[in-house]
Write a protein that holds these residues in place. Structure first.
Motif, PDB file in Angstrom:
ATOM      1  N   GLN A 242      -6.407 -18.601   6.068  1.00 22.61           N
ATOM      2  CA  GLN A 242      -5.398 -17.703   7.195  1.00 22.61           C
ATOM      3  C   GLN A 242      -4.717 -18.813   8.567  1.00 22.61           C
ATOM      4  O   GLN A 242      -3.685 -18.876   8.750  1.00 22.61           O
ATOM      5  CB  GLN A 242      -5.851 -16.936   7.655  1.00 22.61           C
ATOM      6  CG  GLN A 242      -6.636 -15.168   7.572  1.00 22.61           C
ATOM      7  CD  GLN A 242      -5.033 -14.804   6.679  1.00 22.61           C
ATOM      8  OE1 GLN A 242      -4.260 -14.429   7.118  1.00 22.61           O
ATOM      9  NE2 GLN A 242      -5.138 -14.387   5.355  1.00 22.61           N
TER      10      GLN A 242
ATOM     11  N   SER B 213       4.556  -5.516  10.361  1.00 18.44           N
ATOM     12  CA  SER B 213       4.822  -4.087   9.255  1.00 18.44           C
ATOM     13  C   SER B 213       4.319  -5.349   8.600  1.00 18.44           C
ATOM     14  O   SER B 213       4.392  -4.508   6.856  1.00 18.44           O
ATOM     15  CB  SER B 213       6.772  -4.011   8.935  1.00 18.44           C
ATOM     16  OG  SER B 213       7.334  -5.632   9.034  1.00 18.44           O
TER      17      SER B 213
ATOM     18  N   THR C 114       1.872  -7.682   7.843  1.00 19.35           N
ATOM     19  CA  THR C 114       1.047  -7.866   8.311  1.00 19.35           C
ATOM     20  C   THR C 114       0.267  -6.336   7.256  1.00 19.35           C
ATOM     21  O   THR C 114      -0.695  -6.713   6.648  1.00 19.35           O
ATOM     22  CB  THR C 114       0.510  -8.019   9.837  1.00 19.35           C
ATOM     23  OG1 THR C 114       1.099  -9.191  10.404  1.00 19.35           O
ATOM     24  CG2 THR C 114      -1.302  -8.084   9.640  1.00 19.35           C
ATOM     25  N   ARG C 115       0.938  -5.022   7.758  1.00 27.18           N
ATOM     26  CA  ARG C 115       0.279  -4.657   7.664  1.00 27.18           C
ATOM     27  C   ARG C 115      -0.144  -3.873   5.578  1.00 27.18           C
ATOM     28  O   ARG C 115      -0.401  -3.472   5.052  1.00 27.18           O
ATOM     29  CB  ARG C 115       0.643  -2.983   8.241  1.00 27.18           C
ATOM     30  CG  ARG C 115       0.497  -2.610   9.790  1.00 27.18           C
ATOM     31  CD  ARG C 115       0.912  -1.614   9.714  1.00 27.18           C
ATOM     32  NE  ARG C 115       2.964  -1.324   9.924  1.00 27.18           N
ATOM     33  CZ  ARG C 115       3.600  -1.877  10.315  1.00 27.18           C
ATOM     34  NH1 ARG C 115       2.846  -1.870  12.143  1.00 27.18           N
ATOM     35  NH2 ARG C 115       5.191  -1.210  10.794  1.00 27.18           N
TER      36      ARG C 115
ATOM     37  N   LEU D 104       0.103  -6.967   3.876  1.00 28.04           N
ATOM     38  CA  LEU D 104      -0.766  -7.402   3.394  1.00 28.04           C
ATOM     39  C   LEU D 104      -2.332  -6.785   3.580  1.00 28.04           C
ATOM     40  O   LEU D 104      -2.755  -7.642   2.498  1.00 28.04           O
ATOM     41  CB  LEU D 104      -0.470  -8.784   3.978  1.00 28.04           C
ATOM     42  CG  LEU D 104       0.281  -9.901   3.824  1.00 28.04           C
ATOM     43  CD1 LEU D 104       0.300 -10.615   4.721  1.00 28.04           C
ATOM     44  CD2 LEU D 104       0.885 -10.513   2.516  1.00 28.04           C
ATOM     45  N   ASN D 105      -2.309  -6.176   4.309  1.00 27.03           N
ATOM     46  CA  ASN D 105      -3.603  -5.770   4.471  1.00 27.03           C
ATOM     47  C   ASN D 105      -3.880  -4.518   2.915  1.00 27.03           C
ATOM     48  O   ASN D 105      -4.908  -4.222   3.328  1.00 27.03           O
ATOM     49  CB  ASN D 105      -3.780  -4.832   5.961  1.00 27.03           C
ATOM     50  CG  ASN D 105      -3.804  -6.357   6.935  1.00 27.03           C
ATOM     51  OD1 ASN D 105      -4.076  -7.535   6.685  1.00 27.03           O
ATOM     52  ND2 ASN D 105      -3.961  -5.743   7.810  1.00 27.03           N
ATOM     53  N   ARG D 106      -2.954  -4.263   2.951  1.00 31.99           N
ATOM     54  CA  ARG D 106      -2.914  -3.411   2.168  1.00 31.99           C
ATOM     55  C   ARG D 106      -3.462  -3.609   1.017  1.00 31.99           C
ATOM     56  O   ARG D 106      -3.539  -2.990  -0.285  1.00 31.99           O
ATOM     57  CB  ARG D 106      -2.196  -2.413   1.297  1.00 31.99           C
ATOM     58  CG  ARG D 106      -1.671  -1.373   3.011  1.00 31.99           C
ATOM     59  CD  ARG D 106      -0.282   0.001   2.899  1.00 31.99           C
ATOM     60  NE  ARG D 106       0.850  -0.444   2.557  1.00 31.99           N
ATOM     61  CZ  ARG D 106       1.563  -0.847   3.427  1.00 31.99           C
ATOM     62  NH1 ARG D 106       1.083  -0.105   4.793  1.00 31.99           N
ATOM     63  NH2 ARG D 106       2.859  -1.005   3.555  1.00 31.99           N
TER      64      ARG D 106
ATOM     65  N   ASP E 234      -5.058  -5.891  -2.903  1.00 39.63           N
ATOM     66  CA  ASP E 234      -6.003  -6.872  -2.628  1.00 39.63           C
ATOM     67  C   ASP E 234      -5.586  -7.394  -3.158  1.00 39.63           C
ATOM     68  O   ASP E 234      -4.873  -8.749  -2.607  1.00 39.63           O
ATOM     69  CB  ASP E 234      -6.587  -6.341  -4.339  1.00 39.63           C
ATOM     70  CG  ASP E 234      -5.531  -6.313  -5.929  1.00 39.63           C
ATOM     71  OD1 ASP E 234      -4.839  -7.938  -5.281  1.00 39.63           O
ATOM     72  OD2 ASP E 234      -5.502  -6.251  -6.428  1.00 39.63           O
ATOM     73  N   GLU E 235      -7.338  -8.754  -2.534  1.00 43.11           N
ATOM     74  CA  GLU E 235      -7.705 -10.422  -2.321  1.00 43.11           C
ATOM     75  C   GLU E 235      -6.183 -10.874  -3.386  1.00 43.11           C
ATOM     76  O   GLU E 235      -5.613 -12.042  -2.943  1.00 43.11           O
ATOM     77  CB  GLU E 235      -9.319 -10.248  -2.476  1.00 43.11           C
ATOM     78  CG  GLU E 235      -9.147 -12.155  -2.535  1.00 43.11           C
ATOM     79  CD  GLU E 235      -8.474 -13.051  -0.880  1.00 43.11           C
ATOM     80  OE1 GLU E 235      -8.344 -13.847  -0.885  1.00 43.11           O
ATOM     81  OE2 GLU E 235      -8.256 -12.141  -0.168  1.00 43.11           O
TER      82      GLU E 235
ATOM     83  N   ARG F  67      -3.023 -10.524  -2.597  1.00 48.42           N
ATOM     84  CA  ARG F  67      -2.922 -11.243  -0.778  1.00 48.42           C
ATOM     85  C   ARG F  67      -2.614 -13.022  -1.709  1.00 48.42           C
ATOM     86  O   ARG F  67      -1.974 -13.288  -0.682  1.00 48.42           O
ATOM     87  CB  ARG F  67      -3.591 -10.961   0.183  1.00 48.42           C
ATOM     88  CG  ARG F  67      -3.867 -11.318   0.968  1.00 48.42           C
ATOM     89  CD  ARG F  67      -4.303 -10.773   2.210  1.00 48.42           C
ATOM     90  NE  ARG F  67      -4.374 -11.643   3.608  1.00 48.42           N
ATOM     91  CZ  ARG F  67      -4.075  -9.795   4.744  1.00 48.42           C
ATOM     92  NH1 ARG F  67      -4.805  -9.135   4.731  1.00 48.42           N
ATOM     93  NH2 ARG F  67      -4.060 -10.948   5.679  1.00 48.42           N
TER      94      ARG F  67
ATOM     95  N   GLU G 163       0.850 -15.026  -0.365  1.00 46.99           N
ATOM     96  CA  GLU G 163       0.526 -15.486   0.976  1.00 46.99           C
ATOM     97  C   GLU G 163       0.801 -16.851   1.115  1.00 46.99           C
ATOM     98  O   GLU G 163       1.472 -17.986   1.363  1.00 46.99           O
ATOM     99  CB  GLU G 163      -0.724 -15.508   2.170  1.00 46.99           C
ATOM    100  CG  GLU G 163      -1.115 -14.409   2.750  1.00 46.99           C
ATOM    101  CD  GLU G 163      -2.554 -14.273   3.248  1.00 46.99           C
ATOM    102  OE1 GLU G 163      -2.608 -13.741   4.073  1.00 46.99           O
ATOM    103  OE2 GLU G 163      -3.472 -14.712   3.080  1.00 46.99           O
TER     104      GLU G 163
END
Length: 868
Positions: free
Chosen positions: A264, A277, A279-280, A282-284, A286-287, A290, A294
């Motif tokens: 990060q 939108s 960020t939301r 990406l937060n959904r 899994d590692e 994501r 990223e």
């Protein structure tokens, strides 16, 4: 067509001089057609249609267009149910009199479109395709109203950019932005699924790379020489918050993003500022997912820095069986028979020889010459037989080049970065010419077949290696005992003869296809329905893609023809090209090519064994009534299924898993509502426990299945209550052996009518090639209407197109173009009375396809007579 554009200017000057002369009272009175006012006059009228999924940029450079700005998010042009958009953008004012953007720039076009995760967006830049190095366009994806940072981007100096909607994003509306960073150009924007992104673009859904890895080449010229020598390789990476893993200064370095908070922090240091939108979304994830997304964001950020020369993902390179031929994506007919699935096993063998007994083959075609054998022969008696099977093409600019087209389907050289792909990439092609200007006589055909099979013939010679497969995309009425005996003898030697069933839409037998020793191939369209021209009946063994040039069920904006190699004639010279065609002639070489693939893994395959597999359903996808039927014979050839059975019979790999599925993807396009799915259990102890449609608009039910669940399933889609857009679903199949297979299902719901901008219709004197009149079409009721009045008797051709860049020429790259009755085969219209109903279709000239015969037309000048 280039002569039309040039002659128009001469005609315009001649018209001006004639008008001045008329004012002086010299000579008889005449009009713009150069005809006496006393001659009888007639009208010519008709309509032009465009595909329902077609739209146009609302602010092109043509001042006659409505020109509604779509430059910013609040001005976004909303387009639902559209997959093809033609537009224009310019980074600077054009400074050209009469242009809408003469005094102001138009660098951004914003489109609001319904998209789904994984969907691909393509941008084709016309000027880049034409070689304009100064033109620089980019393609960007944003959340609606959040244009601070893109969700995905693609910018390079390539003619085509592509991006994919990131995984994890919800289905819904997004803003797609075309931005001109430098220069001006027409462009085509296309929406739709694709298997991979093109080079020089970052494919946002491509997961074939190492998450967290970055390959970076720094621009050392941006740093003083003293500083470069004193710094360790990892210092520059550390300044960007990245880890240095491998690589020396001045070379490609492997850098890392790190994990968790470290990743990060690195993204923040690189200046990645995500909208809420994203960020939301990406937060959904899994590692692992994501980290992938990223990593892509980091590459995009690095590519924007002046001190970075290259930034790329650390791709995983795997064996690839989809060829890199630029027009392969347009060959829908290969996906229909699951050919890429067969290529994962084999792409052919040069030891397998396919004879194409036809009009010959254009020997200089670069997509054919690598596979052509030098032992071909010409058996056209009227020309004098001899060892030159070159395809002269016949009369007309395009000629027929029938054999050249057939040969390309069988074995065009593939994965060579050029043109099209062939079914059997590496098979040997034996060209045999039996058709001349007077046609193809039965005797000449028999001599060509005898030669191909290594039998005695009029040439007194035979090829060094007889053919394993003979393709005959020819036919006619009339049974011949001598022919029947010949084909019986050829088959007895283990040689396959594959022939087209005929294009008469009749059950009357066509020969040689109807002989018992010959495999007879009918044609289906893109919907897997019998093509309207294809013969049917008791002598048809199976079917293959033949296309239908009057439809666009694939949603590509092009006619659903079979795309292959041809040649173009101009002033007696032939040049290599590519073109669409339809017919059972196009279907037969698909089967011949698949048999060549089977022979590559199982050289001992015989016609009798193939026929047994055919009747057992092992090499086809069953269509129509279960088993053999009058429309489709034993079904649609399935390349993957056929090659896997051949491989298994040869003692190689056993058939995979316990369940065979055909086809492995269902694409309903824009119009098809019904398809069938064939499920076959390879283990008698197993049974199918679930067949479930995983979308509200998708329905699946048994059509003809046994007690174990094997058989055919009817799959339907319901579009009526859906908003226009692209839809993705799946059918989940589960067996008692706990094997699960998910079959992707694709479908489009298009708007009720399409629009491509301001159309100008051009009337061309067919004898002189002069443009004699042009009018602007009127758009109403979903079609463009046109009418020419006061036309003297004569012979004419009708062309139509748009002029989005306002260069006074229609049919430029990226502009719509059409001709009566089709652009691929314009016809001469005799006018000795009023001619109404001259209706035809037009579509955008894709920059990436400008060498295709179907779009092979030079821009046509319309001067200043158009309505400005």
């Amino acid at each position: 067509m280039k002569t039309h554009a040039r002659s128009y200017r001469s005609w315009f000057i001649a018209l001006l001089l004639a008008t001045l002369a008329g004012c002086g009272g010299n000579g008889p009175e005449s009009d713009a057609f150069g005809a006496s006012n006393a001659e009888p006059r007639y009208s010519i009228s008709g309509s032009i249609s465009v595909a329902a999924d077609t739209a146009v940029d609302s602010d092109v450079n043509n001042p006659a267009a409505p020109n509604l700005p779509n430059d910013h998010a609040e001005q976004a042009q909303s387009l639902a149910g559209v997959s093809l958009i033609g537009g224009f953008a310019t980074a600077e004012p054009t400074a050209r009199d009469g242009d809408y953007f003469a005094a102001m720039a138009d660098p951004r076009d914003v489109y609001r479109l319904p998209l789904v995760a994984g969907q691909t967006v393509w941008l084709e830049v016309a000027a880049r395709s034409a070689g304009a190095d100064e033109v620089d366009f980019g393609l960007y994806l944003y959340a609606v109203g959040e244009h601070e940072a893109p969700l995905a981007a693609s910018r390079s100096l390539a003619a085509v950019e592509s991006l994919r909607v990131p995984s994890g994003l919800d289905t819904g509306e997004y803003d797609v932005v075309v931005k001109a960073h430098a220069g001006a150009s027409n462009y085509i924007l296309e929406l739709g699924p694709a298997e991979q992104a093109l080079p020089n673009s970052l494919a946002v859904s491509d997961e074939a790379f190492v998450p967290g890895d970055l390959i970076v080449v720094f621009n050392d010229e941006s740093e003083p020489a003293v500083s470069r020598q004193a710094r360790a390789p990892g210092e520059r990476a550390a300044e960007l918050g990245l880890l240095h893993r491998r690589g020396a200064r001045g070379q490609a370095q492997l850098l890392g993003l790190g994990h968790g908070l470290q990743r990060q922090a690195a993204l923040q240091q690189l200046g990645v500022d995500l909208p809420p939108s994203m960020t939301r979304a990406l937060n959904r994830l899994d590692e692992q997912a994501r980290a992938r997304e990223e990593t892509k964001l980091a590459v995009q950020a690095l590519r924007q820095r002046d001190d970075v020369r290259y930034a790329d993902l650390n791709y995983l390179r795997r064996p690839a069986f989809a060829p890199n031929d630029p027009f392969f994506e347009r060959q829908w007919h290969y996906r229909q028979i699951d050919l890429p699935g067969a290529w994962s096993v084999t792409t052919g063998d040069s030891a397998v020889v396919v004879a194409v007994v036809d009009t010959g083959v254009y020997l200089a075609h670069p997509d054919l010459s690598p596979n052509l054998l030098d032992s071909g022969y010409n058996f056209v008696r009227e020309e004098g037989i001899g060892p030159n099977p070159d395809d002269p093409g016949g009369a007309g600019r395009r000629g027929s080049f029938h054999g050249t087209h057939v040969a390309g389907t069988v074995a065009a050289a593939s994965d060579n970065g050029e043109g099209v792909a062939g079914v059997a990439w590496r098979a040997g092609l034996l060209p045999i010419r039996v058709c001349g200007e007077q046609g193809c006589s039965s005797y000449d055909l028999m001599q060509g077949v005898r030669y191909a099979a290594g039998l005695s013939n009029d040439s007194g010679t035979v090829p060094p290696q007889p053919a394993d497969i003979i393709n005959i995309s020819l036919g006619g009425s009339g049974f011949s005992g001598a022919e029947q005996a010949l084909y019986d003898k050829v088959r007895s030697q283990g040689i396959f003869v594959v022939a087209s069933a005929g294009n008469g839409n009749t059950s009357a037998p066509t020969y040689p296809a109807a002989y018992s020793s010959v495999l007879s191939v009918g044609a289906v369209d893109a919907r897997k329905q019998r093509a309207p021209y294809s013969n049917y009946g008791t002598y048809v063994d199976l079917v293959a893609p033949g296309g239908n040039m009057r439809r666009d069920d694939t949603g590509s904006g092009e006619p659903d023809g079979v795309l292959s190699t041809v040649a173009v004639q101009h002033n007696g010279e032939r040049t290599a090209g590519y073109g669409f065609a339809q017919g059972t002639s196009m279907a037969a070489p698909h089967v011949a090519g698949v048999i060549a693939l089977m022979k590559a893994v199982y050289p001992d395959l015989t016609p009798g064994e193939f026929e047994h597999w055919l009747q057992a359903g092992r090499v086809t996808e069953d269509l129509g009534m279960p088993g053999w039927d009058n429309e489709f014979g034993w079904g649609l050839i399935n390349a993957r299924q056929a090659v896997l059975h051949a491989q298994s019979a040869a003692g190689g790999q056993p058939l995979p898993a316990s369940l065979s599925v055909a086809p492995r993807i269902l694409d309903f396009g824009v119009a098809n509502s019904l398809q069938y799915l064939a499920l076959t259990l390879n283990d008698e102890e197993d049974r199918i426990t679930e067949v479930v449609a995983e979308a509200d608009w998708l329905h699946v039910e048994p059509a003809a299945v046994d007690q174990h669940g094997s058989g055919r399933y009817r799959v339907t889609v319901l579009r009526e209550n859906l908003a226009p857009g692209s839809y993705y679903g799946a059918i989940r199949i589960v067996t008692s052996a706990e094997e699960q297979v998910d079959i992707p299902v694709l479908m489009q719901r298009v708007a009720s009518r399409g629009e491509a901008g301001i159309f100008y219709v051009v009337l061309v004197d067919a004898d002189s090639g002069r443009v004699v009149d042009s009018v602007q079409a009127e758009y109403r009721d979903g079609a463009y209407r046109y009418s020419f009045e006061g036309v003297p008797a004569g012979r004419y051709q009708v062309y139509a197109g748009t002029d989005n860049d306002n260069d006074r020429y229609i049919c430029g790259l990226g502009e719509a173009c059409g001709a009566y009755p089709s652009l691929s085969k314009p016809e001469t219209v005799p006018v000795d009375g009023n001619r109404d109903g001259l209706d035809f279709a037009a579509t955008y000239r894709r920059p990436s396809q400008h060498s295709l015969n179907a779009a092979d037309v030079e821009p046509i000048g319309i001067g200043r007579r158009k309505t400005d």
